[in-house]
Scaffold this active site. Structure first.
Site, PDB file in Angstrom:
ATOM      1  N   SER A   1       0.853  -1.184   0.000  1.00  0.00           N
ATOM      2  CA  SER A   1       0.000   0.000   0.000  1.00  0.00           C
ATOM      3  C   SER A   1       0.891   1.238   0.000  1.00  0.00           C
ATOM      4  CB  SER A   1      -0.894   0.016   1.239  1.00  0.00           C
ATOM      5  OG  SER A   1      -0.110   0.342   2.366  1.00  0.00           O
ATOM      6  N   LYS A   2       0.267   2.396   0.002  1.00  0.00           N
ATOM      7  CA  LYS A   2       1.034   3.644  -0.079  1.00  0.00           C
ATOM      8  C   LYS A   2       1.987   3.816   1.105  1.00  0.00           C
ATOM      9  CE  LYS A   2      -1.870   6.042  -3.260  1.00  0.00           C
ATOM     10  NZ  LYS A   2      -3.158   6.656  -3.378  1.00  0.00           N
ATOM     11  N   ARG A   3       1.692   3.109   2.204  1.00  0.00           N
ATOM     12  CA  ARG A   3       2.596   3.174   3.355  1.00  0.00           C
ATOM     13  C   ARG A   3       4.007   2.730   2.966  1.00  0.00           C
ATOM     14  NH1 ARG A   3       1.890  -0.742   6.938  1.00  0.00           N
ATOM     15  NH2 ARG A   3       0.300  -1.707   5.647  1.00  0.00           N
TER      16      ARG A   3
END
Ligand code: GLU
Length: 491
Positions: free
Chosen positions: A253-255
């Site tokens: 994910s963008k994390r």
């Protein structure tokens, strides 16, 4: 072997995700390796979620990575159209055929009715399966239900006993008993096909020989196999690719960093590095070599060497790999890419005089392997393009902390103003001598010089810095740094 025809079939509901890009890449490599055909099909039947911007972003992302398609949007082909939204008549025909064959039936159970049955199954600790209420209705019952308000129709595929396994090209044999599936919906009365159905109709019509996609689709494949068989169509081969996880083992994910391929170009990554990096997310050649150009990937790629376990998206590795690609580029090409980025950012005048263009190339050259991303040019080198340098408090603190900083700057200024051989090789001996004369380490002189001349901690070698800044600006910057330090002491 009959012709290899593979496809990448994105749903245009957002950007080109790195996971999808990897799927596209593996299909492309498979096709190119076997001299087959690579097809791009846009799965845009979900009108609410699909949009043209997303189509554009996906096509741009693929083009950026060099993944050219042989049939698809913009170029067409013998099996088009390549947008599902333009193929609705085909789905309708196929649906009608299944109904005529008795392999599909209309169901008008409401969502509430189905939910109540699900809850009941749950309470009785049974696995829920649609109970085929609508398959058993008489004509009269059907007509009277149709008159009731609130009912809409959906076409269900009638699952028959049997098995729907396959020899997966990546995972090996996978077996599924049809008893585990209930009569799934394939088509809505609105005329919209459900993914599994549209996919089978199109893969068959487009003569797809191998379906290579992410393993989140494994549970769809038995349903698709049932549909192929019911319609008397040849079943393609299937290969399901391992998931891509973030560095912590969680879903990417963008994390974990940007997940849109398009963002990486803007961040200074090279398409070749991205392609190479994505190729290694789930595939390896000999576990040793890691740098593969496009031709080498095409030559070496095989599904046999795709891993079954999930791949980890390691941003540090991509960064390293980009550095390797940057290093391998000829200086003129590296400069061209940096310049392109600067122009796009409004940081370079495309009409610059030749001396300034030459300076740009010299700066890129002097940065050498430090330049791992094209965007890092500004971080390291804006000081060479500016006339005036504004030293930050941090830089001034660092200068002040060096022994004899003021004396170093004073002496260096005098040296640089008059020294005849103002070249990288010429400047080194007198600067080192200056350190010896002042009784400080060469490192002290070099660090003070770097701080005063560039305002940075890292950058090209210090003699390169002096030459790039030039005699006049060197003396001016050394004077300005002395003045700034003096005014701090007196303040
Ligand atoms: N549109 C589907 C997706 O984006 C395609 C899946 C497939 O390749 O069959 O997940």
């Amino acid at each position: 072997m009959s012709e290899v025809r593979v496809r990448f079939a994105p749903s245009p509901t957002g950007y080109l995700h790195v996971g999808s890009a990897r799927t596209a890449l593996y299909n492309w490599l498979y096709a190119r390796h076997l001299k087959g055909t690579f097809i791009l099909r846009v799965e845009d039947t979900d009108a609410e979620r699909s949009n043209v911007d997303s189509v554009r972003t996906i096509l741009e992302g693929m083009t950026w990575m060099g993944l050219n398609w042989d049939e698809g949007p913009e170029i067409g082909g013998a099996y088009g159209p390549y947008f599902q939204s333009e193929r609705k008549a085909l789905y309708k025909d196929a649906a009608d055929r299944l109904v005529a064959m008795g392999r599909a039936y209309w169901c008008d159970c409401t969502a509430d009715e189905l939910e109540a049955k699900k809850q009941q199954a749950l309470a009785e600790k049974r696995t829920y399966r649609y109970d085929r209420t609508c398959l058993r209705l008489t004509e009269e019952e059907r007509a009277s239900r149709a008159a009731e308000p609130g009912r809409t129709r959906a076409l269900r595929f009638k699952v028959e006993p049997g098995e729907s396994g396959w020899d997966d090209l990546v995972k090996g044999r996978l077996d599924f008993d049809n008893a585990n599936f209930d009569d799934f919906v394939i088509f809505r009365s609105s005329g919209l096909p459900i993914y599994n159905f549209a996919c089978v109709v199109d893969d068959s019509a487009m003569k797809i020989s191998h379906v290579i996609r992410g393993d989140d689709h494994v549970s769809n494949t038995p349903r698709q196999i049932m549909l192929y068989r019911a319609m008397g169509l040849a079943v393609p081969a299937f290969g399901h690719l391992p998931m891509i996880l973030g560095s912590d083992g969680q879903k990417l994910s963008k994390r974990h960093g940007a997940t849109a391929v398009g963002d990486y170009g803007a961040m200074g990554y090279l398409p070749g590095a991205m392609r190479n990096f994505l190729a290694l997310l789930g595939w390896s050649f000999d576990g040793e070599h890691e740098i593969f150009g496009a031709d080498e990937l095409i030559e070496k790629f095989s599904l046999e060497r795709v891993n079954t376990s999930p791949a980890i998206f390691n941003l540090d590795k991509l960064y390293w790999m980009n550095g390797e690609y940057m290093k391998a580029l000829p200086l003129a090409e590296r400069t061209r890419l940096v310049r392109e980025q600067l122009v796009a950012g409004g940081q370079w005048n495309p009409q610059s005089p030749p001396e300034r263009e030459a300076l740009l190339e010299r700066i890129v050259e002097s940065l050498g392997e430090r330049l791992k991303l094209t965007t890092q040019f500004i971080e390291y080198a804006d000081c060479f393009l500016q006339d005036e340098l504004e030293l930050s408090d941090t830089t001034l603190d660092a200068l002040a902390a060096r022994p004899k900083a003021m004396e170093i700057m004073e002496k260096l200024e005098a040296l640089l103003r008059d020294f005849p051989d103002f070249t990288v090789v010429g400047l080194e001996p007198p600067v080192r001598q200056l350190a010896a004369d002042l009784g400080v380490k060469a490192g002290d002189v070099i660090n003070v010089a770097r701080g005063a001349l560039t305002g940075k901690k890292v950058g090209p070698g210090i003699f390169d810095v002096m030459v790039l800044v030039g005699r006049d600006k060197c003396t001016r910057r050394l004077q300005a740094a002395q003045a700034a330090l003096r005014s701090r002491v007196s303040a």
